[in-house]
Design an enzyme around this catalytic site. Structure first.
Site, PDB file in Angstrom:
ATOM      1  CD  GLU A  25     -11.556  99.081  43.169  1.00  0.00           C
ATOM      2  OE1 GLU A  25     -11.600 100.338  43.844  1.00  0.00           O
ATOM      3  OE2 GLU A  25     -10.527  98.534  42.994  1.00  0.00           O
ATOM      4  CG  HIS A  72     -28.940 114.533  36.655  1.00  0.00           C
ATOM      5  ND1 HIS A  72     -30.381 115.112  36.530  1.00  0.00           N
ATOM      6  CD2 HIS A  72     -29.591 113.207  37.043  1.00  0.00           C
ATOM      7  CE1 HIS A  72     -31.448 114.408  36.675  1.00  0.00           C
ATOM      8  NE2 HIS A  72     -30.794 113.120  36.959  1.00  0.00           N
ATOM      9  CG  ASN A 113      -2.239  75.767  53.292  1.00  0.00           C
ATOM     10  OD1 ASN A 113      -3.298  76.305  53.375  1.00  0.00           O
ATOM     11  ND2 ASN A 113      -1.946  75.907  52.178  1.00  0.00           N
ATOM     12  N   GLY A 114      -5.171  74.354  54.829  1.00  0.00           N
ATOM     13  CA  GLY A 114      -6.390  74.113  54.183  1.00  0.00           C
ATOM     14  C   GLY A 114      -7.490  73.868  55.318  1.00  0.00           C
ATOM     15  CE  LYS A 119      -7.302  99.178  41.495  1.00  0.00           C
ATOM     16  NZ  LYS A 119      -8.011  99.264  42.720  1.00  0.00           N
ATOM     17  NE  ARG A 174       0.745  79.751  51.453  1.00  0.00           N
ATOM     18  CZ  ARG A 174       0.071  79.429  50.248  1.00  0.00           C
ATOM     19  NH1 ARG A 174       0.384  80.080  49.307  1.00  0.00           N
ATOM     20  NH2 ARG A 174      -0.789  78.761  50.460  1.00  0.00           N
ATOM     21  CD1 TRP A 203      -5.278  84.447  58.547  1.00  0.00           C
ATOM     22  CD2 TRP A 203      -4.054  85.031  56.972  1.00  0.00           C
ATOM     23  NE1 TRP A 203      -5.578  85.857  58.491  1.00  0.00           N
ATOM     24  CE2 TRP A 203      -4.760  86.293  57.343  1.00  0.00           C
ATOM     25  CE3 TRP A 203      -2.941  85.415  55.869  1.00  0.00           C
ATOM     26  CZ2 TRP A 203      -4.547  87.467  56.673  1.00  0.00           C
ATOM     27  CZ3 TRP A 203      -2.834  86.648  55.588  1.00  0.00           C
ATOM     28  CH2 TRP A 203      -3.548  87.487  55.802  1.00  0.00           C
ATOM     29  CE  LYS A 244      -0.777  96.862  48.356  1.00  0.00           C
ATOM     30  NZ  LYS A 244      -1.923  96.857  47.455  1.00  0.00           N
ATOM     31  CB  CYS A 271      -1.259  77.845  56.633  1.00  0.00           C
ATOM     32  SG  CYS A 271      -2.617  78.237  57.518  1.00  0.00           S
ATOM     33  CD  GLU A 290      -5.087 102.740  42.116  1.00  0.00           C
ATOM     34  OE1 GLU A 290      -5.655 101.563  41.760  1.00  0.00           O
ATOM     35  OE2 GLU A 290      -4.093 103.038  43.079  1.00  0.00           O
TER      36      GLU A 290
HETATM   37  O1  M6R Z   1      -4.554 100.188  52.884  1.00  0.00           O
HETATM   38  P1  M6R Z   1      -5.631 100.983  52.741  1.00  0.00           P
HETATM   39  O2  M6R Z   1      -6.836 100.076  52.143  1.00  0.00           O
HETATM   40  O3  M6R Z   1      -5.863 101.733  53.569  1.00  0.00           O
HETATM   41  O4  M6R Z   1      -5.283 101.746  51.361  1.00  0.00           O
HETATM   42  C1  M6R Z   1      -6.310 102.785  50.984  1.00  0.00           C
HETATM   43  C2  M6R Z   1      -5.952 103.592  49.515  1.00  0.00           C
HETATM   44  O5  M6R Z   1      -4.651 103.849  49.640  1.00  0.00           O
HETATM   45  C3  M6R Z   1      -5.870 102.412  48.592  1.00  0.00           C
HETATM   46  O6  M6R Z   1      -7.154 101.511  48.337  1.00  0.00           O
HETATM   47  C4  M6R Z   1      -5.598 102.923  47.177  1.00  0.00           C
HETATM   48  O7  M6R Z   1      -6.752 103.448  46.825  1.00  0.00           O
HETATM   49  C5  M6R Z   1      -5.122 101.710  46.368  1.00  0.00           C
HETATM   50  N1  M6R Z   1      -4.061 102.211  45.451  1.00  0.00           N
HETATM   51  C6  M6R Z   1      -6.090 101.385  45.188  1.00  0.00           C
HETATM   52  O8  M6R Z   1      -5.921 100.298  44.120  1.00  0.00           O
END
Ligand code: M6R
Length: 604
Positions: free
Chosen positions: A480, A503, A99-100, A484, A27, A75, A599, A2, A487
């Site tokens: 993942e 394989h 908050n907490g 990362k 937040r 939140w 994003k 929060c 990207e």
């Molecule tokens: O907002 P979302 O979780 O639905 O987004 C899905 C992907 O676009 C998102 O996870 C993307 O792969 C990120 N850039 C990963 O770091």
């Protein structure tokens, strides 16, 4: 999470509080409220939903003279996001924001109710103000009553309290939740959960330490430490740059978000785990009635958390679980049966492909659930049920804390379903909950680990590619890790199940092929180790992440020894995130806004 703000001064208190809350809205934004004391008149306003609703409600409220005010953006943890549960909470003649979490609130509430106090909300926070009012009756001063109150509460908190019995003061306490005090040359004082609301208003800030409490009024700033010794404020100059202040000294938002994981996971757990069970107030008990299968659907990082979840659902809740890439699922004319719970996972709640699959599932008459970080997003509005991940706003395009909180929610959900289906005993669930509570500590970034990864990263800036490998739930983590890295470093990286290398992919093995091997001590260690040995025999350059030393590795990143593979999962998650970050920084890339990405992907 929060956000809280406070102000003492002669300016437009309402505007100052609302502007401060705007900066903290990330937040939490399921409700907001303010309370302002001018002379001996209190005015308080609360509104459900985004801050704009509170702005609308307060538009005729004028603050044109000396006032003290507090504000809060929430939140929800204890109690649904309703107006009654929104802060500030009222006692007889005092208001509080917090908050907490007050861990002993249930006992305190019982005792207060026994003494005739009526509670209006379902929150833990409301006990603070009633306890204060009770103590006020027997104390010689408002501060005496406040310090007694702080002694009686347990948990994590940042608290601001205003009371008619000391109409020019704000009482504060900080323990485990952030809070800052600001001042300027006009003898005004400000409180906030972070320094961004204070930029432009204050010249100097005091960062409280855990256990600090006291009061501020135009004549005095009184701070006491946890042993009740009075201490001098420790003001330092406040940055004038909002962006760098928002980064809290970190080089990139992604780095800050990696460091925040411990706190946001704790927030995600807050109010949802008792000693013996997982509680999701937001889920109807009948959501799982008649359900024989779970289908998880998502994109990118959210897909990886879904894949991780599939191992947990089948292992602990013994329920058939399948995972789908949303962009594939939507066009392949899938068979959807009504005994399937359709779960979409999304940080943003707006990803076009995932949203479309949710619509398809709804049209096919399936029950739907969304695991999401953004309340009121399109997916949250559409799904039958929602569990929010409470990661706070994630600014780095490369998702980190959203993934961490998604996996946390899934682990909890698995135990929730295991209880409903009787697939784990109460003792087994209690044991898992002990482990869950250890996650915030296991993802804390230590200086030594970060330094080690920073140093190692210089050896991984070239080569013809990376393999991230892992078995079982460490396979989605390998995926993942690879995502990362690609990207933000633009280096070629693939995630593979360790056992699959032989394989085909092993044909690529040579010293210029970098293998990042996830070797958990508590899950298929010997099996995964043999796979790494096969690569080592072909002279691939190997970086092992494990609690156990491994002599065939070229590089070794040691995680701590713990009792369970899930804690290893979370610690390794931090390692792969930091490794990508440091490689990308060395390559001079824009970590937070990598090329070609956005994003939120709202196009298909
Ligand atoms: O907002 P979302 O979780 O639905 O987004 C899905 C992907 O676009 C998102 O996870 C993307 O792969 C990120 N850039 C990963 O770091």
């Amino acid at each position: 999470m929060c956000g809280i703000v406070g102000y003492i001064g002669n300016k437009n208190t309402k505007e100052i509080l609302l502007d401060g809350l705007k900066e903290l809205e990330y937040r939490g934004y399921d409700s907001a409220g303010i309370a302002v004391l001018q002379g001996d008149t209190f005015e308080s306003f609360k509104a459900v939903g985004k801050l704009i609703n509170l702005e609308e409600k307060t538009k005729d409220f004028i603050t044109d003279r000396f006032a003290v005010g507090i504000g809060h953006t929430r939140w929800a943890t204890h109690g649904k996001p309703t107006e009654l549960n929104a802060h500030p909470h009222l006692g007889e003649s005092s208001y509080v924001v917090h908050n907490g979490i007050i861990e002993n609130y249930a006992e305190l509430k019982k005792e207060l109710m026994h003494n005739g106090v009526t509670f209006l909300s379902q929150t833990d926070t409301e006990v603070i103000v009633h306890l204060f009012e009770k103590n006020l009756k027997t104390s010689s001063s408002a501060f005496g009553a406040f310090s007694q109150t702080i002694k009686e509460i347990e948990g994590a908190y940042a608290i601001l309290l205003v009371t008619k019995s000391e109409p020019d003061s704000i009482f504060f306490a900080k323990h485990g939740s952030p809070m800052i005090l600001g001042k300027n040359s006009e003898n005004e004082n400000y409180f906030a959960s972070s320094d961004t609301p204070l930029i432009g208003q204050c010249t100097d800030v005091n960062y409280f330490e855990d256990g600090d409490f006291g009061y501020v009024n135009p004549q005095e700033i009184a701070i006491f430490d946890k042993n009740e010794n009075k201490k001098e404020p420790n003001f330092s100059k406040l940055s004038t740059n909002k962006l760098s202040a928002q980064k809290d000294g970190f080089r990139f938002f992604m780095e800050k978000e990696i460091y925040e994981q411990s706190v946001v996971i704790a927030d995600t757990l807050m109010g949802r785990v008792s000693e013996s069970e997982v509680l999701f107030d937001e889920l109807d008990a009948n959501l799982f009635d008649g359900i024989n299968e779970i289908k998880l659907c998502a994109c990118g990082t959210s897909y990886h958390s879904a894949l991780s979840a599939s191992y947990l659902f089948e292992r602990y809740a013994k329920i058939k679980t399948s995972v789908e890439v949303a962009s594939e699922f939507r066009y392949r004319q899938p068979i959807m049966t009504k005994d399937t719970l359709f779960v979409v996972i999304s940080q943003s709640g707006e990803t076009a492909d995932t949203l479309e699959t949710l619509k398809m599932a709804k049209e096919a008459g399936l029950k739907t659930l969304v695991i999401c970080n953004v309340d009121n997003s399109s997916m949250v509005r559409l799904a039958d049920a929602t569990v929010l991940t409470r990661a706070g706003i994630e600014k780095g395009v490369a998702s980190t804390k959203a993934f961490a909180t998604q996996v946390t929610v899934f682990w909890m959900l698995t135990l929730f379903v295991a209880k409903l289906r009787n697939t784990l005993t109460n003792e087994e669930i209690a044991k898992q909950i002990i482990l869950l509570r250890e996650v915030p500590a296991s993802v804390k970034v230590t200086d030594s680990m970060h330094e080690r990864i920073k140093r190692l990263s210089k050896r991984y800036l070239h080569g013809h590619g990376f393999f991230f490998i892992g078995r079982d739930i460490f396979y989605p983590l390998a995926l993942e890790g690879a995502l990362k890295l690609k990207e933000i470093s633009y280096l070629h990286a693939e995630g593979y199940p360790s056992g699959e290398m032989k394989h085909g992919p092993i044909a690529l093995a040579d010293p210029e092929l970098f293998t990042i091997a996830l070797l958990p001590q508590h899950l298929l260690y010997e099996k995964a180790k043999s796979n790494v040995e096969e690569l080592s025999a072909r002279d691939s350059t190997i970086c092992v992440i494990s609690a156990l030393e491994f002599d065939k590795a070229d590089d070794f990143i040691q995680i701590s020894t713990c009792q369970d593979y899930m804690l290893e999962f979370f610690e390794m998650m931090v390692v792969v995130q930091l490794l990508s970050l440091e490689i990308s920084i060395r390559l001079g890339n824009d970590v937070d806004m990598p090329r070609n990405l956005a994003k939120s992907v709202t196009v298909e």
